[in-house]
Design a protein around this motif. Structure first.
Motif, mmCIF file in Angstrom:
data_model
loop_
_atom_site.group_PDB
_atom_site.id
_atom_site.type_symbol
_atom_site.label_atom_id
_atom_site.label_comp_id
_atom_site.label_asym_id
_atom_site.label_seq_id
_atom_site.Cartn_x
_atom_site.Cartn_y
_atom_site.Cartn_z
ATOM 1 N N TYR A 40 -3.618 4.903 12.981
ATOM 2 C CA TYR A 40 -3.008 4.706 11.673
ATOM 3 C C TYR A 40 -3.581 5.731 10.699
ATOM 4 O O TYR A 40 -4.792 5.974 10.662
ATOM 5 C CB TYR A 40 -3.218 3.281 11.186
ATOM 6 N N VAL A 41 -2.680 6.343 9.920
ATOM 7 C CA VAL A 41 -3.052 7.460 9.052
ATOM 8 C C VAL A 41 -2.687 7.117 7.610
ATOM 9 O O VAL A 41 -1.530 6.822 7.297
ATOM 10 C CB VAL A 41 -2.319 8.755 9.465
ATOM 11 N N ALA A 42 -3.688 7.163 6.728
ATOM 12 C CA ALA A 42 -3.464 6.918 5.299
ATOM 13 C C ALA A 42 -3.681 8.218 4.532
ATOM 14 O O ALA A 42 -4.627 8.965 4.809
ATOM 15 C CB ALA A 42 -4.431 5.855 4.783
ATOM 16 N N SER A 53 -1.021 5.020 -5.598
ATOM 17 C CA SER A 53 0.023 5.128 -4.583
ATOM 18 C C SER A 53 -0.539 5.886 -3.390
ATOM 19 O O SER A 53 -1.461 6.701 -3.538
ATOM 20 C CB SER A 53 1.263 5.843 -5.126
ATOM 21 N N LEU A 54 -0.001 5.630 -2.214
ATOM 22 C CA LEU A 54 -0.402 6.341 -1.002
ATOM 23 C C LEU A 54 0.624 6.080 0.088
ATOM 24 O O LEU A 54 1.511 5.249 -0.060
ATOM 25 C CB LEU A 54 -1.806 5.931 -0.544
ATOM 26 N N THR A 55 0.487 6.806 1.191
ATOM 27 C CA THR A 55 1.375 6.591 2.344
ATOM 28 C C THR A 55 0.563 6.103 3.535
ATOM 29 O O THR A 55 -0.626 6.421 3.664
ATOM 30 C CB THR A 55 2.103 7.885 2.752
ATOM 31 N N VAL A 56 1.208 5.318 4.388
ATOM 32 C CA VAL A 56 0.601 4.844 5.634
ATOM 33 C C VAL A 56 1.582 5.138 6.766
ATOM 34 O O VAL A 56 2.752 4.742 6.707
ATOM 35 C CB VAL A 56 0.281 3.332 5.595
ATOM 36 N N HIS A 57 1.102 5.847 7.788
ATOM 37 C CA HIS A 57 1.916 6.194 8.947
ATOM 38 C C HIS A 57 1.163 5.828 10.222
ATOM 39 O O HIS A 57 -0.042 5.611 10.196
ATOM 40 C CB HIS A 57 2.237 7.692 8.983
ATOM 41 N N ARG A 58 1.893 5.790 11.320
ATOM 42 C CA ARG A 58 1.262 5.622 12.627
ATOM 43 C C ARG A 58 1.562 6.857 13.472
ATOM 44 O O ARG A 58 2.625 7.473 13.347
ATOM 45 C CB ARG A 58 1.768 4.360 13.336
ATOM 46 N N GLN A 71 7.472 6.303 12.470
ATOM 47 C CA GLN A 71 6.112 6.540 12.011
ATOM 48 C C GLN A 71 5.747 5.733 10.772
ATOM 49 O O GLN A 71 4.576 5.490 10.506
ATOM 50 C CB GLN A 71 5.908 8.035 11.732
ATOM 51 N N PHE A 72 6.748 5.315 9.989
ATOM 52 C CA PHE A 72 6.459 4.562 8.781
ATOM 53 C C PHE A 72 5.869 3.191 9.125
ATOM 54 O O PHE A 72 6.335 2.507 10.029
ATOM 55 C CB PHE A 72 7.733 4.349 7.955
ATOM 56 N N VAL A 73 4.857 2.805 8.366
ATOM 57 C CA VAL A 73 4.250 1.479 8.516
ATOM 58 C C VAL A 73 4.662 0.657 7.300
ATOM 59 O O VAL A 73 4.272 0.960 6.171
ATOM 60 C CB VAL A 73 2.713 1.578 8.606
ATOM 61 N N ASP A 74 5.460 -0.400 7.530
ATOM 62 C CA ASP A 74 6.000 -1.166 6.408
ATOM 63 C C ASP A 74 5.407 -2.562 6.279
ATOM 64 O O ASP A 74 5.831 -3.341 5.417
ATOM 65 C CB ASP A 74 7.531 -1.264 6.526
ATOM 66 N N ASP A 75 4.424 -2.883 7.121
ATOM 67 C CA ASP A 75 3.889 -4.246 7.106
ATOM 68 C C ASP A 75 2.381 -4.273 6.867
ATOM 69 O O ASP A 75 1.699 -5.214 7.273
ATOM 70 C CB ASP A 75 4.201 -4.951 8.424
ATOM 71 N N ALA A 76 1.840 -3.256 6.195
ATOM 72 C CA ALA A 76 0.405 -3.208 5.924
ATOM 73 C C ALA A 76 0.079 -3.952 4.634
ATOM 74 O O ALA A 76 0.918 -4.058 3.725
ATOM 75 C CB ALA A 76 -0.069 -1.764 5.836
ATOM 76 N N THR A 77 -1.131 -4.465 4.543
ATOM 77 C CA THR A 77 -1.650 -5.040 3.302
ATOM 78 C C THR A 77 -2.615 -4.017 2.714
ATOM 79 O O THR A 77 -3.674 -3.744 3.286
ATOM 80 C CB THR A 77 -2.387 -6.362 3.568
ATOM 81 N N VAL A 78 -2.232 -3.413 1.583
ATOM 82 C CA VAL A 78 -3.000 -2.304 0.991
ATOM 83 C C VAL A 78 -3.596 -2.765 -0.328
ATOM 84 O O VAL A 78 -2.877 -3.215 -1.236
ATOM 85 C CB VAL A 78 -2.091 -1.075 0.771
ATOM 86 N N SER A 79 -4.920 -2.646 -0.436
ATOM 87 C CA SER A 79 -5.631 -3.095 -1.639
ATOM 88 C C SER A 79 -6.580 -2.013 -2.127
ATOM 89 O O SER A 79 -7.135 -1.239 -1.343
ATOM 90 C CB SER A 79 -6.429 -4.371 -1.358
ATOM 91 N N ILE A 80 -6.773 -1.981 -3.450
ATOM 92 C CA ILE A 80 -7.767 -1.120 -4.088
ATOM 93 C C ILE A 80 -8.830 -2.042 -4.677
ATOM 94 O O ILE A 80 -8.511 -2.949 -5.459
ATOM 95 C CB ILE A 80 -7.160 -0.244 -5.190
ATOM 96 N N LEU A 81 -10.085 -1.802 -4.296
ATOM 97 C CA LEU A 81 -11.172 -2.669 -4.732
ATOM 98 C C LEU A 81 -12.180 -1.891 -5.573
ATOM 99 O O LEU A 81 -12.441 -0.708 -5.329
ATOM 100 C CB LEU A 81 -11.892 -3.298 -3.544
ATOM 101 N N SER A 95 9.865 4.663 3.186
ATOM 102 C CA SER A 95 9.431 6.006 3.615
ATOM 103 C C SER A 95 7.915 6.126 3.708
ATOM 104 O O SER A 95 7.350 7.195 3.439
ATOM 105 C CB SER A 95 9.991 7.082 2.676
ATOM 106 N N GLY A 96 7.244 5.041 4.054
ATOM 107 C CA GLY A 96 5.804 5.060 4.219
ATOM 108 C C GLY A 96 5.008 4.899 2.947
ATOM 109 O O GLY A 96 3.779 4.828 2.983
ATOM 110 N N TRP A 97 5.680 4.822 1.772
ATOM 111 C CA TRP A 97 4.982 4.777 0.479
ATOM 112 C C TRP A 97 4.615 3.350 0.063
ATOM 113 O O TRP A 97 5.435 2.443 0.145
ATOM 114 C CB TRP A 97 5.852 5.399 -0.615
ATOM 115 N N TYR A 98 3.385 3.215 -0.424
ATOM 116 C CA TYR A 98 2.912 1.982 -1.054
ATOM 117 C C TYR A 98 2.531 2.314 -2.495
ATOM 118 O O TYR A 98 1.827 3.299 -2.741
ATOM 119 C CB TYR A 98 1.705 1.412 -0.307
ATOM 120 N N ARG A 99 3.003 1.505 -3.440
ATOM 121 C CA ARG A 99 2.764 1.781 -4.858
ATOM 122 C C ARG A 99 2.182 0.567 -5.570
ATOM 123 O O ARG A 99 2.322 -0.569 -5.123
ATOM 124 C CB ARG A 99 4.067 2.207 -5.540
#
Length: 324
Positions: A40-42, A53-58, A71-81, A95-99
Motif C-alpha cells: 500500500y502506497v500513500a 489531502s493525500l492519495t492511497v494506492h495499492r 490501484q485505487f484504495v477506496d476503503d481505507a480509514t485515514v486519520s491525522i493525529l 481516484s485514490g484521493w482522501y480529503r
C-alpha cells in the motif's frame, strides 16, 4: 554368433549417440509463483495553504492488469493525529484521493502523525511536520533592457528577494508564474479579469549555488553552477548562508502589447522544503537517470508498514509588477 556380435556393436553405437542427442534436450519445469501480497502506497504533501489531502494506492503484480481503477484504495480509514488526539479524518473522494472532513489546516513546526488502516493489512504510519514560511524582508524589480518589434515591447527584468534563513539545514525552491489571459494563446481577453491564470515562467541568471533540479542541488554539480539557461524550478541547500539574510535574484523576460495594455505581473513563490520532501523528489528525479543495465533505484519513503511519502513544505508568495 556373427549376428549377435553385429547387434552388440549397433547397440554400443546407439548408446554412444544418446548422450549427444540428450545434450540438446530441455526440461521444462513449471513453478507456481507464491501469492502476491500488494504493497500500500500513500502520497501526501501538506502546508499551511490547504486542508489535509493525500492519495492511497495499492501495488499490482506483474501479471495483473495494470488499470488505474484496480490501484485505487477506496476503503481505507485515514486519520491525522496530533499526539494522541485525532485532528482530522479524511474521506474518500474518488481516484485514490482522501480529503479533509474537518477543514483543518496544518500548523507550521508541528509534528503530525498519519495513520492509514486497511482491513486485513498492517497499519501505515508516518510522522512529519511542515516548516515555517520564509520571511521575505524586501523585494524589487529592475528593468535590464527592452526591444520593440512592431506593437510588442520585449523586456528583461531582474527580480530580487531578500529573506531570512533559520539556523540548521534548510532547503528552498523558487518558481515564477506570470499572469496570463485564459486561454493563453488568445491575447485579447482581459488579462486582469477573472479568467486570468498564472503560468510557470523560465528563470535565467539565477545565483551561483541554485540548481534546476534536486539531484544537482544534492551533489552540488559544478556543471550547472550559476546557470544562465532557462530553469522553471530553482533549488538550493542553505549551507552557504545558514542562519543569515540572503538575497536571491533571477531574470525573466516580459512583453507588453501596445494595442492592449494590461498589468504585467509575475508571482514569485519561495518554498521552504522539509528534508523528507527534498529527499523524496531527489530520489524520484534519479529515476530519470536510470537505464536498463543499472541497479534498480529506490524512491525515498517514510511510510511505516507500506511505501510512499508524508512530507511538509511552506510557500511565501511575492507578487511583482514588471515596469515598462
Amino acid at each position: 554368433m556373427g549376428l549377435g556380435k553385429s547387434m552388440v556393436l549397433s547397440m554400443r553405437r546407439i548408446l554412444l549417440i544418446l548422450p549427444v542427442v540428450c545434450l540438446a534436450c530441455e526440461t521444462v519445469v513449471e513453478v507456481e509463483p507464491p501469492p502476491y501480497a500488494p504493497q500500500y502506497v500513500a502520497t501526501g504533501f501538506f502546508s499551511q495553504d490547504s486542508t489535509w489531502s493525500l492519495t492511497v494506492h495499492r501495488s499490482l503484480s506483474v501479471g495483473e492488469f495494470q488499470g488505474a481503477q484496480r490501484q485505487f484504495v477506496d476503503d481505507a480509514t485515514v486519520s491525522i493525529l496530533l499526539g494522541d488526539k485525532t485532528v482530522d479524518k479524511l474521506r474518500y473522494h474518488g481516484s485514490g484521493w482522501y480529503r479533509s472532513t474537518q477543514g483543518e489546516y496544518p500548523i507550521a513546526n508541528t509534528s503530525y502523525t498519519l495513520s492509514i488502516e486497511v482491513q486485513g493489512h498492517p497499519r501505515l504510519m508516518a510522522v512529519a511536520e511542515a516548516p515555517a514560511p520564509a520571511a521575505v524582508l524586501h523585494s524589487s524589480v529592475e528593468l535590464l533592457s527592452t526591444q520593440q518589434f512592431g506593437g510588442i515591447i520585449h523586456g528583461k527584468y531582474k527580480m530580487e528577494l531578500r529573506f531570512k534563513d533559520t539556523l540548521g539545514p534548510n532547503y528552498y525552491g523558487i518558481r515564477v508564474y506570470r499572469l496570463q489571459p485564459n486561454p493563453i494563446f488568445d491575447y485579447y481577453p482581459d488579462a486582469n479579469g477573472p479568467d486570468s491564470v498564472y503560468q510557470v515562467e523560465s528563470i535565467q541568471d539565477v545565483n551561483v549555488g541554485w540548481y534546476c533540479g534536486f539531484v544537482d542541488a544534492a551533489i552540488r554539480s559544478r556543471d550547472t553552477d550559476g546557470a544562465n539557461f532557462g530553469c522553471t524550478h530553482s533549488v538550493v541547500m542553505d549551507e552557504y548562508f545558514d542562519g543569515r539574510e540572503y538575497v536571491w535574484s533571477g531574470v525573466v523576460s516580459g512583453h507588453i502589447f501596445l494595442d492592449k495594455p494590461r498589468r504585467n505581473e509575475v508571482l514569485v513563490v519561495l518554498s521552504t522544503l522539509s528534508e523528507e520532501y527534498f529527499e523524496y523528489h531527489r530520489t524520484l528525479d534519479l529515476q530519470g537517470f536510470d537505464d536498463l543495465f543499472s541497479e534498480p533505484l529506490s524512491v525515498f519513503s517514510n511510510i511505516q508498514g507500506g511505501l510512499g511519502i508524508f512530507a511538509g513544505y511552506a510557500n511565501t508568495y511575492v507578487p511583482l509588477l514588471l515596469g515598462e
